[in-house]
Design an enzyme around this catalytic site. Structure first.
Site, PDB file in Angstrom:
ATOM      1  N   LYS A   5      11.639   2.731   4.670  1.00 52.39           N
ATOM      2  CA  LYS A   5      11.961   3.675   3.613  1.00 52.39           C
ATOM      3  C   LYS A   5      12.602   4.935   4.195  1.00 52.39           C
ATOM      4  CE  LYS A   5       8.056   2.407   0.632  1.00 52.39           C
ATOM      5  NZ  LYS A   5       8.777   2.098  -0.607  1.00 52.39           N
ATOM      6  N   ARG A  23       4.298  -7.658  -3.989  1.00 55.39           N
ATOM      7  CA  ARG A  23       4.264  -8.968  -4.652  1.00 55.39           C
ATOM      8  C   ARG A  23       3.871 -10.072  -3.676  1.00 55.39           C
ATOM      9  NH1 ARG A  23      10.385  -8.082  -6.208  1.00 55.39           N
ATOM     10  NH2 ARG A  23       9.515  -5.976  -6.107  1.00 55.39           N
TER      11      ARG A  23
END
Length: 497
Positions: free
Chosen positions: A281, A355
């Site tokens: 990130k 996920r």
């Protein structure tokens, strides 16, 4: 420590408390309690209104001190806004305004008469519980990682009573529910606010153990890396590869009914810190990624509330707890992971890791043959873009379950908004190298994340809550909110009715 809640039948002018709270509408109409205070004090509130010092506008408050004829030394007048616009949302805002003002006063107790205000389609029990939760939400202070300080020189709010009719069983139940939900929210907020060098997967497991140790009827199992390897949880373990902190799969169970009764299952994303992995990130804002375990915190808080209420249902709470870090052993874009379900997953972005741990946890949850599975996760920035900071994203193919969750959110003002899970979106997850890709491209990112999870819950009643926008407040000093504890707790309460 959660505020202590109580009810009172005392008239506002005779309540023996450091402060009473009354209301003023924007059209200069006084609430019933404010009218009594005004009459007994010789028109003190009306004089403030006439002078313009009290307007009744939303977000305003005025403090009066030492009124003749009033037992309480302080009277806090809260702006209620327009009478015709008083609804559930407005009441929650007013309750929060009052709690915020009380927090700044040097008092340890107060009595609120705001519960006397009429709210369409809401009863006294709802008003009391909502006001209590608003008060505790404002009273919360994060202190865990500050230098130890001497006891405060001035009192801090410890208890609050609300005007209510005597001997009302519904009101008594509302207080009990408020206390349990407030405890769950505080538990979730504290976990979310702790730094990742403290709140790692092992710490989450230790917190779950404290819940199990403190409550009869609760059992805990913590699966270690070796256990997950035997179960074939290659997707979850792939995310954990780059971290020195080993993963944990935390399984709490509450036995509120006989063993033959199918349980409800809550699954929470527990990424205790998310660097993005190899798909790292940007630096600005990365410190907020300690909040990436707020799904885990939320389901643990809802579990705690259900257990404290001794709800007559069976409940399983599953938390895959992992840290997503980049090192020489970290998983990479283009890696193929084999999930517990047997489906293979092409990793296109290691920052779509939530996920990947949830899919194995959802598969594991099915071993309990649950009545319903609900997962909560700070899953996608796309959901924040779509819904902002006010509503969580809800995805499910089950219309009845969607309505139940949406209603629970409306009752608690922990609201959600349903997004579609149409099969047309599934094509975005196609891969040339595996059964499914872990991202669906530029468009509909929140929905394709839900579609990914749906592939691991076929044939099950399942719902997904994306809380990326609602789990914490914005800014460097923003705190965890404790959502979706109220929504999930209300859903479970409704299933127990």
């Amino acid at each position: 420590m959660t505020l202590k809640f109580a009810t009172t039948t005392d008239a506002p002018e005779s309540a023996a408390t450091p402060c009473i709270v009354v209301g003023l509408f924007e059209d200069r109409t006084l609430s019933a309690a404010a009218t009594r205070v005004d009459e007994k004090s010789g028109g003190a509130i009306k004089r403030l209104v006439e002078s313009g010092d009290a307007t009744g506008k939303p977000g305003t408050s005025t403090l009066l001190f030492g009124l003749a004829g009033i037992a309480a030394p302080r009277v806090l007048v809260i702006g209620l806004g327009e009478q015709k616009k008083v609804d559930a949302a407005a009441f929650n805002r007013v309750a929060g305004d009052a709690a915020r003002a009380l927090k700044g006063l040097p008092i340890d107790a107060a009595v609120s008469y705001l519960t006397e205000i009429d709210v369409p389609d809401r009863d006294s029990a709802w008003k009391l519980r909502s006001a209590a939760l608003a008060a505790d939400n404002q009273a919360y202070r994060y202190t865990a990682t500050f230098k130890a300080k001497d006891a405060p020189k001035t009192p801090q709010l410890e208890s609050i009573a609300f005007a209510a009719a005597a001997n009302d069983a519904n009101v008594a139940r509302a207080l009990t529910e408020a206390t349990a939900i407030a405890n769950g929210v505080r538990f979730a907020r504290e976990l979310g606010n702790l730094p990742p060098n403290i709140c790692n997967p092992a710490f989450l497991a230790a917190q779950a153990k404290q819940i199990a140790d403190a409550h009869a009827g609760v059992t805990l199992e913590v699966l270690e890396r070796e256990d997950m390897q035997k179960l074939g949880m290659g997707s979850l373990l792939g995310v954990s590869q780059g971290s020195a902190n080993p993963p944990k799969l935390i399984v709490l169970r509450w036995q509120g009914k006989d063993e033959k009764t199918r349980p409800y299952a809550l699954v929470g994303k527990g990424i205790t810190f998310d660097t993005g992995g190899i798909s790292i990130k940007p630096g600005p804002g990365m410190e907020e990624m300690k909040f990436d375990m707020c799904g885990a915190a939320g389901v643990l808080g809802a579990f705690l509330a259900a257990v404290e209420l001794k709800l007559p249902l069976n409940l399983v709470c599953i938390v895959p707890a992992v840290e997503n870090m980049p090192d020489g052993n970290a998983y990479r874009p283009s890696d193929i992971l084999t999930s517990m379900s047997g489906l293979t997953i092409e990793v296109l972005n290691t920052d779509a890791e939530g996920r990947l741990i949830l899919c194995d946890a959802l598969t594991y949850a099915q071993k309990f043959d649950p009545e319903v599975i609900i997962d909560a996760a700070t899953l996608t920035g796309a959901c924040v873009v779509a819904l902002g900071k006010h509503a969580s994203g809800l995805m499910t193919r089950d219309d009845e379950l969607a309505d139940q969750l949406l209603n629970a959110g409306n009752v608690t003002h922990d609201r959600a908004w349903r997004l579609p899970l149409w099969d047309e979106y599934q094509s975005q997850l196609e891969s040339g190298f595996a059964d499914v890709a872990n991202i669906g491209g530029k468009y509909a990112g929140a929905i394709t994340a839900g579609c990914f999870l749906a592939r691991f819950t076929n044939g099950r009643r399942w719902a997904h809550l994306d809380i990326a926008g609602t789990a914490w407040e914005e800014g460097r000093k923003g705190l965890a909110t404790g959502r979706p504890v109220p929504l999930l707790a209300q859903y479970l309460i409704d299933r127990s009715a």
